[in-house]
Design a protein around this motif. Structure first.
Motif, PDB file in Angstrom:
ATOM      1  N   THR A  18      61.772  72.211 100.925  1.00 42.39           N
ATOM      2  CA  THR A  18      62.570  70.234 101.289  1.00 42.39           C
ATOM      3  C   THR A  18      61.103  70.064 101.490  1.00 42.39           C
ATOM      4  O   THR A  18      60.702  68.490 100.838  1.00 42.39           O
ATOM      5  CB  THR A  18      62.609  71.034 102.880  1.00 42.39           C
ATOM      6  N   ALA A  19      60.104  70.326 101.945  1.00 40.35           N
ATOM      7  CA  ALA A  19      58.681  69.560 100.915  1.00 40.35           C
ATOM      8  C   ALA A  19      58.539  69.170 100.018  1.00 40.35           C
ATOM      9  O   ALA A  19      57.642  68.408  99.847  1.00 40.35           O
ATOM     10  CB  ALA A  19      57.812  70.210 102.235  1.00 40.35           C
ATOM     11  N   LEU A 114      57.416  64.480 105.958  1.00 44.77           N
ATOM     12  CA  LEU A 114      57.547  62.700 104.663  1.00 44.77           C
ATOM     13  C   LEU A 114      58.598  63.063 104.510  1.00 44.77           C
ATOM     14  O   LEU A 114      59.152  61.565 104.165  1.00 44.77           O
ATOM     15  CB  LEU A 114      56.122  63.359 104.536  1.00 44.77           C
ATOM     16  N   ALA A 115      59.008  64.452 103.863  1.00 47.05           N
ATOM     17  CA  ALA A 115      60.253  63.810 102.838  1.00 47.05           C
ATOM     18  C   ALA A 115      61.374  63.845 103.219  1.00 47.05           C
ATOM     19  O   ALA A 115      62.455  63.503 102.950  1.00 47.05           O
ATOM     20  CB  ALA A 115      59.860  65.834 102.554  1.00 47.05           C
ATOM     21  N   ARG A 119      63.614  60.482 102.699  1.00 50.10           N
ATOM     22  CA  ARG A 119      64.808  60.294 102.073  1.00 50.10           C
ATOM     23  C   ARG A 119      65.518  60.094 102.921  1.00 50.10           C
ATOM     24  O   ARG A 119      66.409  58.477 102.436  1.00 50.10           O
ATOM     25  CB  ARG A 119      65.239  61.750 102.262  1.00 50.10           C
ATOM     26  N   SER A 120      65.561  60.250 103.779  1.00 53.41           N
ATOM     27  CA  SER A 120      66.087  59.123 104.805  1.00 53.41           C
ATOM     28  C   SER A 120      66.514  57.618 105.101  1.00 53.41           C
ATOM     29  O   SER A 120      67.811  57.498 105.266  1.00 53.41           O
ATOM     30  CB  SER A 120      66.475  59.463 106.805  1.00 53.41           C
ATOM     31  N   TRP A 130      58.834  51.063 101.665  1.00 49.70           N
ATOM     32  CA  TRP A 130      58.307  51.527 102.745  1.00 49.70           C
ATOM     33  C   TRP A 130      57.227  52.742 103.804  1.00 49.70           C
ATOM     34  O   TRP A 130      56.407  52.461 104.501  1.00 49.70           O
ATOM     35  CB  TRP A 130      59.553  50.965 104.097  1.00 49.70           C
ATOM     36  N   VAL A 131      57.976  54.183 103.888  1.00 48.24           N
ATOM     37  CA  VAL A 131      57.124  54.917 104.080  1.00 48.24           C
ATOM     38  C   VAL A 131      56.247  55.326 103.141  1.00 48.24           C
ATOM     39  O   VAL A 131      54.924  55.977 104.109  1.00 48.24           O
ATOM     40  CB  VAL A 131      58.301  56.460 104.251  1.00 48.24           C
ATOM     41  N   PRO A 132      55.880  55.289 102.124  1.00 48.25           N
ATOM     42  CA  PRO A 132      54.775  55.923 101.530  1.00 48.25           C
ATOM     43  C   PRO A 132      53.634  54.592 102.191  1.00 48.25           C
ATOM     44  O   PRO A 132      51.844  55.211 102.540  1.00 48.25           O
ATOM     45  CB  PRO A 132      54.219  55.595 100.414  1.00 48.25           C
ATOM     46  N   MET A 133      53.505  53.518 102.141  1.00 44.67           N
ATOM     47  CA  MET A 133      53.229  52.486 102.750  1.00 44.67           C
ATOM     48  C   MET A 133      52.624  52.624 104.558  1.00 44.67           C
ATOM     49  O   MET A 133      51.140  52.763 105.079  1.00 44.67           O
ATOM     50  CB  MET A 133      53.371  51.297 102.856  1.00 44.67           C
ATOM     51  N   PHE A 134      53.832  52.978 105.390  1.00 44.12           N
ATOM     52  CA  PHE A 134      53.498  53.599 106.480  1.00 44.12           C
ATOM     53  C   PHE A 134      52.466  54.742 106.348  1.00 44.12           C
ATOM     54  O   PHE A 134      52.008  55.185 107.642  1.00 44.12           O
ATOM     55  CB  PHE A 134      54.836  53.610 107.148  1.00 44.12           C
TER      56      PHE A 134
END
Length: 148
Positions: A18-19, A114-115, A119-120, A130-134
């Motif tokens: 998953t990771a 993080l994964a 994904r969600s 959005w997620v990588p920048m956050f």
């Protein structure tokens, strides 16, 4: 009859898969692995023991580091039981295997988180950046607070 370690090994393998499933979590695991190994070789005395590399590894595992640090600081179990503080009175190379185990465990948990978040948010239709920048802003903010 199942062996005790079989179920745990399967759960660890599933968590690792998953990771490793998302590019963001793969980058996180790679960066943490490099920083952890580099700082471990510096702690053993085989390389340069710079503060920056270990600080980056600590910040990348910060939520779990705070839990471990607060548990050790609050309990002081080794001093109460033995009258000897292992952290301050033992050589640094003694703790490097524990450091590697800690980085492996905390890195796997954080990469899995993080994964899942990546994904969600992608499935919810959010922007893919959005997620990588956050995550970058979160860890940069932790680094700034750690060295303020």
């Amino acid at each position: 009859m199942k062996l005790l370690g079989t179920n745990a090994a399967a759960r660890i393998r599933a968590a690792a898969l998953t990771a490793w499933s998302e590019p963001l979590s793969r980058g996180y695991v790679a960066l943490l692995a490099v920083c952890a190994v580099w700082s471990m070789t510096g702690g053993v005395g085989l390389g340069e023991g710079g503060w920056l590399i270990r600080s980056i590894a600590v910040v990348l595992t910060m939520p779990w580091f705070l839990v471990v640090h607060l548990l050790l600081a609050v309990t002081q179990l080794d001093f109460w039981l033995l009258g000897y503080n292992f952290y301050f009175e033992s050589p640094a190379w003694l703790f490097e295997p524990l450091w590697a185990l800690y980085c492996l465990t905390a890195g796997l948990l954080n990469a899995r988180l993080l994964a899942r978040v990546s994904r969600s948010t992608r499935e919810a239709g959010s922007a893919p950046w959005w997620v990588p920048m956050f995550a970058l802003a979160f860890f940069a903010g932790l680094f700034a607070l750690w060295h303020a």
